[in-house]
Design an enzyme around this catalytic site. Structure first.
Site, PDB file in Angstrom:
ATOM      1  N   PRO A 294       0.791  -1.226   0.000  1.00 41.82           N
ATOM      2  CA  PRO A 294       0.000   0.000   0.000  1.00 41.82           C
ATOM      3  C   PRO A 294       0.825   1.279   0.000  1.00 41.82           C
ATOM      4  O   PRO A 294       1.848   1.378   0.684  1.00 41.82           O
ATOM      5  CB  PRO A 294      -0.822  -0.101   1.292  1.00 41.82           C
ATOM      6  CG  PRO A 294      -0.115  -1.094   2.141  1.00 41.82           C
ATOM      7  CD  PRO A 294       0.537  -2.061   1.185  1.00 41.82           C
ATOM      8  N   ASN A 295       0.339   2.201  -0.786  1.00 44.31           N
ATOM      9  CA  ASN A 295       0.866   3.574  -0.900  1.00 44.31           C
ATOM     10  C   ASN A 295       2.177   3.679  -1.666  1.00 44.31           C
ATOM     11  O   ASN A 295       2.658   4.783  -1.909  1.00 44.31           O
ATOM     12  CB  ASN A 295       1.008   4.225   0.492  1.00 44.31           C
ATOM     13  CG  ASN A 295      -0.328   4.282   1.211  1.00 44.31           C
ATOM     14  OD1 ASN A 295      -1.294   4.777   0.649  1.00 44.31           O
ATOM     15  ND2 ASN A 295      -0.398   3.749   2.411  1.00 44.31           N
TER      16      ASN A 295
ATOM     17  N   ARG B  80       5.191  11.027  -2.485  1.00 39.28           N
ATOM     18  CA  ARG B  80       4.865  10.758  -1.084  1.00 39.28           C
ATOM     19  C   ARG B  80       6.100  10.961  -0.200  1.00 39.28           C
ATOM     20  O   ARG B  80       7.129  10.305  -0.431  1.00 39.28           O
ATOM     21  CB  ARG B  80       4.401   9.298  -1.001  1.00 39.28           C
ATOM     22  CG  ARG B  80       4.245   8.758   0.365  1.00 39.28           C
ATOM     23  CD  ARG B  80       4.111   7.233   0.323  1.00 39.28           C
ATOM     24  NE  ARG B  80       3.836   6.750   1.644  1.00 39.28           N
ATOM     25  CZ  ARG B  80       4.124   5.538   2.080  1.00 39.28           C
ATOM     26  NH1 ARG B  80       4.674   4.658   1.270  1.00 39.28           N
ATOM     27  NH2 ARG B  80       3.845   5.190   3.302  1.00 39.28           N
TER      28      ARG B  80
ATOM     29  N   TYR C 264      11.261   8.772   1.348  1.00 49.89           N
ATOM     30  CA  TYR C 264      11.249   7.764   0.278  1.00 49.89           C
ATOM     31  C   TYR C 264      11.918   8.209  -1.021  1.00 49.89           C
ATOM     32  O   TYR C 264      11.993   7.416  -1.965  1.00 49.89           O
ATOM     33  CB  TYR C 264       9.805   7.330   0.007  1.00 49.89           C
ATOM     34  CG  TYR C 264       9.096   6.811   1.244  1.00 49.89           C
ATOM     35  CD1 TYR C 264       9.582   5.691   1.916  1.00 49.89           C
ATOM     36  CD2 TYR C 264       7.958   7.438   1.746  1.00 49.89           C
ATOM     37  CE1 TYR C 264       8.961   5.216   3.063  1.00 49.89           C
ATOM     38  CE2 TYR C 264       7.320   6.968   2.890  1.00 49.89           C
ATOM     39  CZ  TYR C 264       7.828   5.861   3.544  1.00 49.89           C
ATOM     40  OH  TYR C 264       7.211   5.385   4.675  1.00 49.89           O
TER      41      TYR C 264
ATOM     42  N   ASN D 178       8.148  -5.299  -0.592  1.00 50.52           N
ATOM     43  CA  ASN D 178       7.960  -4.170   0.318  1.00 50.52           C
ATOM     44  C   ASN D 178       6.474  -4.123   0.647  1.00 50.52           C
ATOM     45  O   ASN D 178       5.663  -3.688  -0.183  1.00 50.52           O
ATOM     46  CB  ASN D 178       8.426  -2.860  -0.325  1.00 50.52           C
ATOM     47  CG  ASN D 178       8.347  -1.699   0.655  1.00 50.52           C
ATOM     48  OD1 ASN D 178       7.745  -1.799   1.718  1.00 50.52           O
ATOM     49  ND2 ASN D 178       8.955  -0.577   0.290  1.00 50.52           N
TER      50      ASN D 178
ATOM     51  N   ALA E 210       2.929  -0.483   4.999  1.00 55.68           N
ATOM     52  CA  ALA E 210       2.436  -0.517   6.378  1.00 55.68           C
ATOM     53  C   ALA E 210       1.867  -1.884   6.785  1.00 55.68           C
ATOM     54  O   ALA E 210       1.779  -2.186   7.985  1.00 55.68           O
ATOM     55  CB  ALA E 210       1.396   0.572   6.580  1.00 55.68           C
TER      56      ALA E 210
ATOM     57  N   GLU F  71      12.522  -9.173   2.291  1.00 55.06           N
ATOM     58  CA  GLU F  71      11.758  -8.014   2.765  1.00 55.06           C
ATOM     59  C   GLU F  71      12.586  -6.751   2.529  1.00 55.06           C
ATOM     60  O   GLU F  71      13.758  -6.694   2.909  1.00 55.06           O
ATOM     61  CB  GLU F  71      11.480  -8.201   4.264  1.00 55.06           C
ATOM     62  CG  GLU F  71      10.788  -7.024   4.917  1.00 55.06           C
ATOM     63  CD  GLU F  71      10.579  -7.220   6.426  1.00 55.06           C
ATOM     64  OE1 GLU F  71      10.942  -8.307   6.957  1.00 55.06           O
ATOM     65  OE2 GLU F  71      10.059  -6.291   7.050  1.00 55.06           O
TER      66      GLU F  71
ATOM     67  N   HIS G 130      12.629  -2.426   2.817  1.00 53.66           N
ATOM     68  CA  HIS G 130      12.075  -1.123   3.202  1.00 53.66           C
ATOM     69  C   HIS G 130      13.009  -0.034   2.704  1.00 53.66           C
ATOM     70  O   HIS G 130      14.227  -0.111   2.932  1.00 53.66           O
ATOM     71  CB  HIS G 130      11.891  -1.020   4.717  1.00 53.66           C
ATOM     72  CG  HIS G 130      10.939  -2.049   5.222  1.00 53.66           C
ATOM     73  ND1 HIS G 130       9.592  -1.974   4.986  1.00 53.66           N
ATOM     74  CD2 HIS G 130      11.151  -3.207   5.877  1.00 53.66           C
ATOM     75  CE1 HIS G 130       9.007  -3.042   5.500  1.00 53.66           C
ATOM     76  NE2 HIS G 130       9.924  -3.814   6.038  1.00 53.66           N
TER      77      HIS G 130
ATOM     78  N   ARG H  14      12.640   5.192  12.893  1.00 51.58           N
ATOM     79  CA  ARG H  14      11.378   5.936  12.801  1.00 51.58           C
ATOM     80  C   ARG H  14      10.471   5.596  13.993  1.00 51.58           C
ATOM     81  O   ARG H  14      10.956   5.140  15.020  1.00 51.58           O
ATOM     82  CB  ARG H  14      10.720   5.640  11.443  1.00 51.58           C
ATOM     83  CG  ARG H  14      11.609   6.067  10.261  1.00 51.58           C
ATOM     84  CD  ARG H  14      10.975   5.776   8.919  1.00 51.58           C
ATOM     85  NE  ARG H  14       9.746   6.550   8.731  1.00 51.58           N
ATOM     86  CZ  ARG H  14       8.876   6.338   7.748  1.00 51.58           C
ATOM     87  NH1 ARG H  14       9.125   5.375   6.846  1.00 51.58           N
ATOM     88  NH2 ARG H  14       7.792   7.063   7.646  1.00 51.58           N
TER      89      ARG H  14
HETATM   90  C1  DQA Z   1       8.107   1.323   4.099  1.00 55.67           C
HETATM   91  C2  DQA Z   1       8.112   1.590   5.599  1.00 55.67           C
HETATM   92  C3  DQA Z   1       6.735   1.370   6.185  1.00 55.67           C
HETATM   93  O1  DQA Z   1       6.750   1.626   7.577  1.00 55.67           O
HETATM   94  C4  DQA Z   1       5.757   2.328   5.537  1.00 55.67           C
HETATM   95  O2  DQA Z   1       4.453   2.103   6.038  1.00 55.67           O
HETATM   96  C5  DQA Z   1       5.772   2.256   4.059  1.00 55.67           C
HETATM   97  C6  DQA Z   1       7.060   2.141   3.376  1.00 55.67           C
HETATM   98  C7  DQA Z   1       9.481   1.628   3.464  1.00 55.67           C
HETATM   99  O3  DQA Z   1       9.676   1.232   2.308  1.00 55.67           O
HETATM  100  O4  DQA Z   1      10.323   2.295   4.077  1.00 55.67           O
HETATM  101  O5  DQA Z   1       4.751   2.353   3.395  1.00 55.67           O
HETATM  102  O6  DQA Z   1       7.859  -0.062   3.889  1.00 55.67           O
END
Ligand code: DQA
Length: 153
Positions: free
Chosen positions: A10-11, A18, A23, A79, A82, A103, A105, A112
Site C-alpha cells: 500500500p501507498n 509521497r 522515500y 515491500n 504498512a 523483505e 524497506h 522511525r
Molecule cells: C516502508 C516503511 C513502512 O513503515 C511504511 O508504512 C511504508 C514504506 C518503506 O519502504 O520504508 O509504506 O515499507
C-alpha cells in the site's frame, strides 16, 4: 530463465510524491525499471506488481509459491508497506506458500516511529534490506539470487 516478483504494497504507488524526505524522488515506474535492469544483469525475468489491497498481495504470494514449486520462480522481493507492521495474514501466506521472500524497506524503519519497528514479515523472510533507499530493491534481487545460488542458464 527464472522469474522474480517485485511486490509492492500500500501507498507505494505514490513513490516520488509521497514524503520525499523518507522515500526519495523516484517513482514506482523508476523503481520497477531499476529492478528490470538488475534482473537483466543477473539473467532473471522481473515481474512487478503493486497493490493497496492485502488480499491481492496474498494471492500474488500464493501464485509465486506455485511458480517456485514449478521451478519457474526464484522468489519475491517484497515491500509490504504498512502491512509489514499489521498483517499476520501476509506472514501466514509466505509461510504457507513456502516462497523465498526478501523483505525490503526504502527507509530505515528502525530509526522511525516505534510502531514501525515490528515486522510480521521478518520472521518468515529469507533476508531483509532496510534503509538503502530504492537501491534496496537492487540489493534485494541480488541477495535473493546469491542466497539461492542462482546462475543464469
Ligand atoms: C516502508 C516503511 C513502512 O513503515 C511504511 O508504512 C511504508 C514504506 C518503506 O519502504 O520504508 O509504506 O515499507
Amino acid at each position: 530463465m527464472k522469474r522474480v516478483l517485485i511486490l509492492n504494497g500500500p501507498n507505494l504507488n505514490l513513490l516520488g510524491q509521497r514524503e520525499p524526505t523518507q522515500y526519495g524522488h523516484q517513482t514506482l515506474a523508476d523503481v520497477e525499471q531499476l529492478c528490470r535492469e538488475t534482473g537483466a544483469r543477473l539473467g532473471l525475468a522481473v515481474e512487478c506488481l503493486q497493490s493497496n489491497h492485502e488480499g491481492v498481495l496474498i494471492d500474488a504470494i500464493h501464485e509465486a509459491g506455485r511458480g517456485v514449486k514449478a521451478g519457474q520462480v526464484l522468489g519475491v522481493v517484497f515491500n509490504a508497506g504498512a502491512y509489514t507492521h499489521t498483517s499476520i495474514a501476509l506472514q501466514d501466506a509466505i509461510k504457507g506458500a513456502e516462497v523465498p521472500v526478501i523483505e525490503v524497506h526504502i527507509s530505515n524503519v528502525h530509526a522511525r516511529e516505534a510502531f514501525r519497528h515490528h515486522s510480521w514479515i521478518s520472521p518468515v523472510a529469507a533476508g531483509i534490506v532496510v534503509g538503502f533507499g530504492v537501491e534496496g530493491y537492487v540489493l534485494g534481487i541480488e541477495g535473493l539470487a546469491r542466497k539461492l545460488g542462482y546462475q543464469a542458464s
